[in-house]
Design a protein around this motif. Structure first.
Motif, PDB file in Angstrom:
ATOM      1  N   LEU A  38       0.835  -1.204   0.000  1.00 31.12           N
ATOM      2  CA  LEU A  38       0.000   0.000   0.000  1.00 31.12           C
ATOM      3  C   LEU A  38       0.860   1.240   0.000  1.00 31.12           C
ATOM      4  O   LEU A  38       1.876   1.316   0.705  1.00 31.12           O
ATOM      5  N   ASP A  39       0.436   2.252  -0.784  1.00 28.00           N
ATOM      6  CA  ASP A  39       1.131   3.542  -0.770  1.00 28.00           C
ATOM      7  C   ASP A  39       0.923   4.207   0.589  1.00 28.00           C
ATOM      8  O   ASP A  39      -0.178   4.201   1.148  1.00 28.00           O
ATOM      9  N   ASN A  97       5.211   6.876 -13.148  1.00 24.54           N
ATOM     10  CA  ASN A  97       5.887   8.159 -13.310  1.00 24.54           C
ATOM     11  C   ASN A  97       7.359   7.897 -13.598  1.00 24.54           C
ATOM     12  O   ASN A  97       8.012   7.141 -12.869  1.00 24.54           O
ATOM     13  N   GLU A 105       9.480  10.220  -7.953  1.00 23.25           N
ATOM     14  CA  GLU A 105      10.186  10.595  -6.723  1.00 23.25           C
ATOM     15  C   GLU A 105      11.052   9.466  -6.171  1.00 23.25           C
ATOM     16  O   GLU A 105      12.038   9.728  -5.496  1.00 23.25           O
ATOM     17  N   HIS A 110       8.103   1.606 -10.376  1.00 26.90           N
ATOM     18  CA  HIS A 110       6.865   1.212  -9.687  1.00 26.90           C
ATOM     19  C   HIS A 110       5.675   1.603 -10.530  1.00 26.90           C
ATOM     20  O   HIS A 110       5.690   2.618 -11.220  1.00 26.90           O
ATOM     21  N   HIS A 112       1.694   2.496 -10.045  1.00 28.66           N
ATOM     22  CA  HIS A 112       0.616   2.811  -9.106  1.00 28.66           C
ATOM     23  C   HIS A 112      -0.667   2.168  -9.611  1.00 28.66           C
ATOM     24  O   HIS A 112      -0.974   2.237 -10.806  1.00 28.66           O
TER      25      HIS A 112
HETATM   26  P1  5GP Z   1       6.336   8.538  -7.620  1.00 22.67           P
HETATM   27  O1  5GP Z   1       6.082  10.015  -7.606  1.00 22.67           O
HETATM   28  O2  5GP Z   1       7.827   8.214  -7.526  1.00 22.67           O
HETATM   29  O3  5GP Z   1       5.655   7.862  -8.765  1.00 22.67           O
HETATM   30  O4  5GP Z   1       5.616   7.964  -6.335  1.00 22.67           O
HETATM   31  C1  5GP Z   1       6.254   7.491  -5.196  1.00 22.67           C
HETATM   32  C2  5GP Z   1       5.174   7.004  -4.254  1.00 22.67           C
HETATM   33  O5  5GP Z   1       5.807   6.319  -3.192  1.00 22.67           O
HETATM   34  C3  5GP Z   1       4.323   8.118  -3.636  1.00 22.67           C
HETATM   35  O6  5GP Z   1       2.950   7.884  -3.959  1.00 22.67           O
HETATM   36  C4  5GP Z   1       4.599   7.995  -2.136  1.00 22.67           C
HETATM   37  O7  5GP Z   1       3.458   8.241  -1.332  1.00 22.67           O
HETATM   38  C5  5GP Z   1       5.088   6.569  -2.015  1.00 22.67           C
HETATM   39  N1  5GP Z   1       6.025   6.369  -0.909  1.00 22.67           N
HETATM   40  C6  5GP Z   1       7.111   7.122  -0.608  1.00 22.67           C
HETATM   41  N2  5GP Z   1       7.732   6.654   0.471  1.00 22.67           N
HETATM   42  C7  5GP Z   1       7.047   5.543   0.853  1.00 22.67           C
HETATM   43  C8  5GP Z   1       7.223   4.612   1.918  1.00 22.67           C
HETATM   44  O8  5GP Z   1       8.143   4.689   2.721  1.00 22.67           O
HETATM   45  N3  5GP Z   1       6.314   3.600   2.002  1.00 22.67           N
HETATM   46  C9  5GP Z   1       5.272   3.477   1.128  1.00 22.67           C
HETATM   47  N4  5GP Z   1       4.448   2.459   1.303  1.00 22.67           N
HETATM   48  N5  5GP Z   1       5.087   4.335   0.114  1.00 22.67           N
HETATM   49  C10 5GP Z   1       5.958   5.358  -0.027  1.00 22.67           C
END
Ligand code: 5GP
Length: 125
Positions: A38-39, A97, A105, A110, A112
């Motif tokens: 889970l996010d 992304n 980020e 990954h 979503h």
């Molecule tokens: P991005 O912008 O790289 O596509 O998304 C990264 C996602 O990772 C974000 O939705 C963020 O909430 C999630 N995320 C960041 N740190 C953690 C973490 O420590 N644990 C979990 N479960 N999700 C994380």
């Protein structure tokens, strides 16, 4: 801050630590090639992240370097997670992304999975 997806893989990234069990996550699926959890900051009632277990920064990196079995395993895992979560009907959204303009980020590939309400148009306007 979005990352530069052309940089080499950083094994200290947060998802690498989740894979190694160094930091906690709520795991919903795992097999030889993929992990889903889970996010931590959900953007929809259902917000699951699916990652390959291998060390890949981006979709581009994954498609260029991963063996076919890892690619097939990851793609199948995304579908299994969506089916197991009961999302096929009424539907869900996949998003990956990549890099600066994609606002990636975490520098580990990954996907979503968003679901649980009508998700509106594809991009913010
Ligand atoms: P991005 O912008 O790289 O596509 O998304 C990264 C996602 O990772 C974000 O939705 C963020 O909430 C999630 N995320 C960041 N740190 C953690 C973490 O420590 N644990 C979990 N479960 N999700 C994380």
């Amino acid at each position: 801050m979005p990352i530069d997806a052309t940089l080499p893989y950083d094994d200290q990234n947060i998802f690498a630590k989740i894979l190694r069990g160094e930091i906690p996550s709520t795991r919903v699926y795992e097999d030889d090639h993929a992990l889903a959890f889970l996010d931590i900051n959900p953007q929809a009632p259902t917000h699951i992240l699916v990652i390959p277990k291998g060390a890949y920064v981006s979709w581009d990196d994954f498609s260029a370097r991963a063996p076919d079995a890892e690619i097939a395993g990851f793609v199948r895992a995304v579908g299994i997670v969506a089916r197991n979560a009961g999302l096929v009907e009424p539907g869900y959204r996949l998003l990956a992304n990549i890099g600066q303009h994609g606002h990636q980020e975490v520098p580990h590939l990954h996907v979503h999975i968003f679901a649980g309400r009508p998700l509106g148009p594809m991009l913010a306007r």
